[in-house]
Every structure is written in structure tokens, then in C-alpha cells.
Scaffold this active site. Sequence first.
Site, PDB file in Angstrom:
ATOM      1  N   LYS A  82       0.812  -1.226   0.000  1.00 16.86           N
ATOM      2  CA  LYS A  82       0.000   0.000   0.000  1.00 16.86           C
ATOM      3  C   LYS A  82       0.847   1.278   0.000  1.00 16.86           C
ATOM      4  CE  LYS A  82      -4.157  -1.845   2.214  1.00 16.86           C
ATOM      5  NZ  LYS A  82      -5.115  -1.655   3.318  1.00 16.86           N
ATOM      6  N   ASP A 118     -10.208   3.123   2.590  1.00 19.40           N
ATOM      7  CA  ASP A 118     -10.488   2.476   3.885  1.00 19.40           C
ATOM      8  C   ASP A 118     -11.345   3.371   4.791  1.00 19.40           C
ATOM      9  OD1 ASP A 118      -9.311   0.007   3.500  1.00 19.40           O
ATOM     10  OD2 ASP A 118      -7.375   0.594   4.330  1.00 19.40           O
ATOM     11  N   GLY A 257     -16.523  -5.854  11.183  1.00 19.09           N
ATOM     12  CA  GLY A 257     -15.608  -5.268  10.194  1.00 19.09           C
ATOM     13  C   GLY A 257     -15.915  -5.608   8.756  1.00 19.09           C
TER      14      GLY A 257
HETATM   15  P1  NAP Z   1      -0.675  -2.257  10.784  1.00 24.94           P
HETATM   16  O1  NAP Z   1      -0.403  -1.020  10.023  1.00 24.94           O
HETATM   17  O2  NAP Z   1       0.352  -3.332  10.845  1.00 24.94           O
HETATM   18  O3  NAP Z   1      -1.014  -1.809  12.304  1.00 24.94           O
HETATM   19  C1  NAP Z   1      -1.309  -2.769  13.282  1.00 24.94           C
HETATM   20  C2  NAP Z   1      -1.599  -2.067  14.620  1.00 24.94           C
HETATM   21  O4  NAP Z   1      -2.037  -3.073  15.542  1.00 24.94           O
HETATM   22  C3  NAP Z   1      -0.392  -1.380  15.244  1.00 24.94           C
HETATM   23  O5  NAP Z   1      -0.826  -0.240  15.928  1.00 24.94           O
HETATM   24  C4  NAP Z   1       0.111  -2.444  16.238  1.00 24.94           C
HETATM   25  O6  NAP Z   1       0.737  -1.907  17.376  1.00 24.94           O
HETATM   26  C5  NAP Z   1      -1.182  -3.065  16.694  1.00 24.94           C
HETATM   27  N1  NAP Z   1      -0.968  -4.444  17.139  1.00 24.94           N
HETATM   28  C6  NAP Z   1      -0.541  -5.500  16.388  1.00 24.94           C
HETATM   29  N2  NAP Z   1      -0.468  -6.608  17.147  1.00 24.94           N
HETATM   30  C7  NAP Z   1      -0.811  -6.237  18.411  1.00 24.94           C
HETATM   31  C8  NAP Z   1      -0.918  -6.935  19.654  1.00 24.94           C
HETATM   32  N3  NAP Z   1      -0.638  -8.243  19.752  1.00 24.94           N
HETATM   33  N4  NAP Z   1      -1.338  -6.254  20.743  1.00 24.94           N
HETATM   34  C9  NAP Z   1      -1.626  -4.938  20.662  1.00 24.94           C
HETATM   35  N5  NAP Z   1      -1.535  -4.205  19.520  1.00 24.94           N
HETATM   36  C10 NAP Z   1      -1.141  -4.858  18.404  1.00 24.94           C
HETATM   37  O7  NAP Z   1      -1.998  -2.987  10.288  1.00 24.94           O
HETATM   38  P2  NAP Z   1      -3.289  -2.296   9.580  1.00 24.94           P
HETATM   39  O8  NAP Z   1      -3.082  -2.241   8.119  1.00 24.94           O
HETATM   40  O9  NAP Z   1      -3.610  -1.058  10.324  1.00 24.94           O
HETATM   41  O10 NAP Z   1      -4.411  -3.433   9.825  1.00 24.94           O
HETATM   42  C11 NAP Z   1      -4.809  -3.749  11.127  1.00 24.94           C
HETATM   43  C12 NAP Z   1      -5.956  -4.767  11.088  1.00 24.94           C
HETATM   44  O11 NAP Z   1      -7.080  -4.212  10.438  1.00 24.94           O
HETATM   45  C13 NAP Z   1      -5.613  -6.056  10.315  1.00 24.94           C
HETATM   46  O12 NAP Z   1      -6.151  -7.142  11.031  1.00 24.94           O
HETATM   47  C14 NAP Z   1      -6.335  -5.886   9.004  1.00 24.94           C
HETATM   48  O13 NAP Z   1      -6.708  -7.119   8.418  1.00 24.94           O
HETATM   49  C15 NAP Z   1      -7.568  -5.106   9.446  1.00 24.94           C
HETATM   50  N6  NAP Z   1      -8.167  -4.300   8.365  1.00 24.94           N
HETATM   51  C16 NAP Z   1      -9.490  -4.473   8.100  1.00 24.94           C
HETATM   52  C17 NAP Z   1     -10.070  -3.720   7.098  1.00 24.94           C
HETATM   53  C18 NAP Z   1     -11.539  -3.912   6.780  1.00 24.94           C
HETATM   54  O14 NAP Z   1     -11.957  -3.525   5.677  1.00 24.94           O
HETATM   55  N7  NAP Z   1     -12.336  -4.450   7.691  1.00 24.94           N
HETATM   56  C19 NAP Z   1      -9.303  -2.780   6.375  1.00 24.94           C
HETATM   57  C20 NAP Z   1      -7.960  -2.610   6.702  1.00 24.94           C
HETATM   58  C21 NAP Z   1      -7.387  -3.378   7.708  1.00 24.94           C
HETATM   59  P3  NAP Z   1       2.292  -1.495  17.395  1.00 24.94           P
HETATM   60  O15 NAP Z   1       2.345  -0.108  16.822  1.00 24.94           O
HETATM   61  O16 NAP Z   1       2.648  -1.555  18.825  1.00 24.94           O
HETATM   62  O17 NAP Z   1       3.024  -2.505  16.543  1.00 24.94           O
END
Ligand code: NAP
Length: 293
Positions: A82, A118, A257
Site C-alpha cells: 500500500k 479504507d 468489520g
Molecule cells: P498495521 O499497520 O500493521 O497496524 C497494526 C496495529 O495493531 C499497530 O498499531 C500495532 O501496534 C497493533 N498491534 C498488532 N499486534 C498487536 C498486539 N498483539 N497487541 C496490541 N496491539 C497490536 O496494520 P493495519 O493495516 O492497520 O491493519 C490492522 C488490522 O485491520 C488487520 O487485522 C487488518 O486485516 C484489518 N483491516 C481491516 C479492514 C476492513 O476492511 N475491515 C481494512 C484494513 C485493515 P504497534 O504499533 O505496537 O506494533
Amino acid sequence: MTVIAKSGWVMAARTGRAALAAVIGHPVAHSLSPAIHEYWLQERGIDGAYIPLAVAGDDFTKAVSFLMRAGFRGCNVTIPHKETAFRLCDVPDEAAQRAGAVNTLWFEAGRVHGANTDGYGFIRNLSGSGFDPAGKKIIVLGAGGAARAIVMTLGDAKAGAIVIVNRTGEKAAALVDACCRYGVPCQASGQGMLARELDDCHLLINTTPCGMADREAFELDLSPMPDGAAVCDIVYTPLMTPLLREAKGRGLTVIDGLGMLLHQAAPGFARWFGVMPEVTPGLRNHVVALLPS
Ligand code: NAP
């Protein structure tokens, strides 16, 4: 002309003039986007196709260039491309610029246009669930790419106050800085303050992967949240995450979601295939049937 697929679906046959789009990611096999777009193509009888392409690392830029030369209308972009997609865009839209990431590309006159849908998908899902963020206090768990798009859009929707709580405090602070530059009213708070923050919170949003089928879930006591508040989880596998189950048990409004995923797909479809599709119960049921049980 129509053909009957093995599944029993009536499919529009594709001609040599079919409008083409794709999703590029790595891995991509788990993506639900092909099911969403193929549903809309069939519903509308459009001569078109939407193809998943597993493309790793440095090959991404070459793949986009190839799609453009091969006559594709554009593509979706998913993990891990992305941010690279944003950098290669000639014309990123405002949401893409604010997010620093792109999930939708389309090609016009040899130029690559990009959008981040998003936040749009999130807010459409929220309003479809009857929640108006205007003036409300909202807590966002997580400070990654999805959180950034969501917080920016909540700012557009005139959220009253947004509190970002993240495992890594520095990332929460960086997100607050970025959002404040766009006038979004937000602040960071430590995980230890969560219980106190929840007692006047109208909406709690999980944007972390916690609660996914193969991950640990948050153990949060939602009892301080006021009656009538809502909890949204952008994780959709499972649909009813442990956080949402806890919220339901507490009598709060629950927003899953999947709606965000369905709504974020619509602007890309409109760009590539010329029709703004609808997110209907039929589409949702179709995609729910494909979710791992
Ligand atoms: P990302 O950029 O990797 O960010 C992940 C976030 O989650 C970071 O703030 C991370 O914290 C935190 N995190 C990860 N593991 C954790 C844990 N074990 N305990 C506490 N915090 C944790 O990912 P993203 O792109 O934002 O996506 C996040 C989620 O949203 C994914 O599951 C994705 O599939 C979902 N999503 C859904 C949609 C939808 O359409 N429904 C769209 C986009 C994304 P740190 O900063 O401390 O690493």
C-alpha cells in the site's frame, strides 16, 4: 451471452473487450475482494473480470506498469504494497495523501491515479449501522495504517474527541501529530488509562489484528462504557470477535468489520466498471458464506 458456472451461478461470458481489474498482494489467496467484485460484475451483467495476482516485493512496480500496458482499468492493492503504491501514484487523492498509502489504483491517459478508500468504507459502514460520530468521544485501539485512515475520516465526520491507545506509545504519538496537522481533534493515551477513558466513550474501535482467529484477543472490561455506546471491530475473521462478543454481552451496539471491507471496495468498482455498486444483504450473505468457519 450467459454461461452456467459449476457453482450454479449464471455468469456473463467475457469477451475480448472485457474491462479488467485486479488485486495485487502477497499473499493474496485469502483476499475476499475477487468474490466481492465478481458478485457485482455478475449482478450487473458487466463484461469484465477481477483477478487476484500474488506479486512480491520489487515486482510490484513492474506489475502495475504491465497492467497499465495490458489495458487493465486498474487494481486494488493490499499488504504489503500500500505504501509503495502511494509512492508510484502520479495523482493520489486527498485521502491517500493523508494516509500515505493507497488501496485503489486506476489508469487514465498513461497516468496512475490512487485512492485510499479504507476511511470511506469505515464511515459508510458506521453510518449504515446508525452511528453518527459528530461530537462524540471515540477511542481507537491501534495506530497502524487502518487506524490512520479511520481517524482522518472521523475528523471529517466532525468527531468530538478521538483518543488513540496503542501498544507502542511512540506510534500513537506520531499518529496524533499527523492527524492534528489536518485539524483532527485527537490525543494519545496509555493503555493503563483505558478503563478511565471508557466511562464517557461513545464508540470504541479496534483497528489492531487482536481477535483474529489465529491471534490473541484483547481482554477488556467494557463495563465502564455508557449505555447506548457502540463497539466496532475492523477484524472480520471471525465476524463476531471476542471484543464484539463482550460488547454484545454488555448490551452495547456491535459493528463488525465486514461492512467496512464491502464498502471500501465500491469506489474502485465504479472507477473500473463505470457503475457505483451497492452493498446489499445479498452481497454480505455471499461473502459471509466464504468466511472460514
Ligand atoms: P498495521 O499497520 O500493521 O497496524 C497494526 C496495529 O495493531 C499497530 O498499531 C500495532 O501496534 C497493533 N498491534 C498488532 N499486534 C498487536 C498486539 N498483539 N497487541 C496490541 N496491539 C497490536 O496494520 P493495519 O493495516 O492497520 O491493519 C490492522 C488490522 O485491520 C488487520 O487485522 C487488518 O486485516 C484489518 N483491516 C481491516 C479492514 C476492513 O476492511 N475491515 C481494512 C484494513 C485493515 P504497534 O504499533 O505496537 O506494533
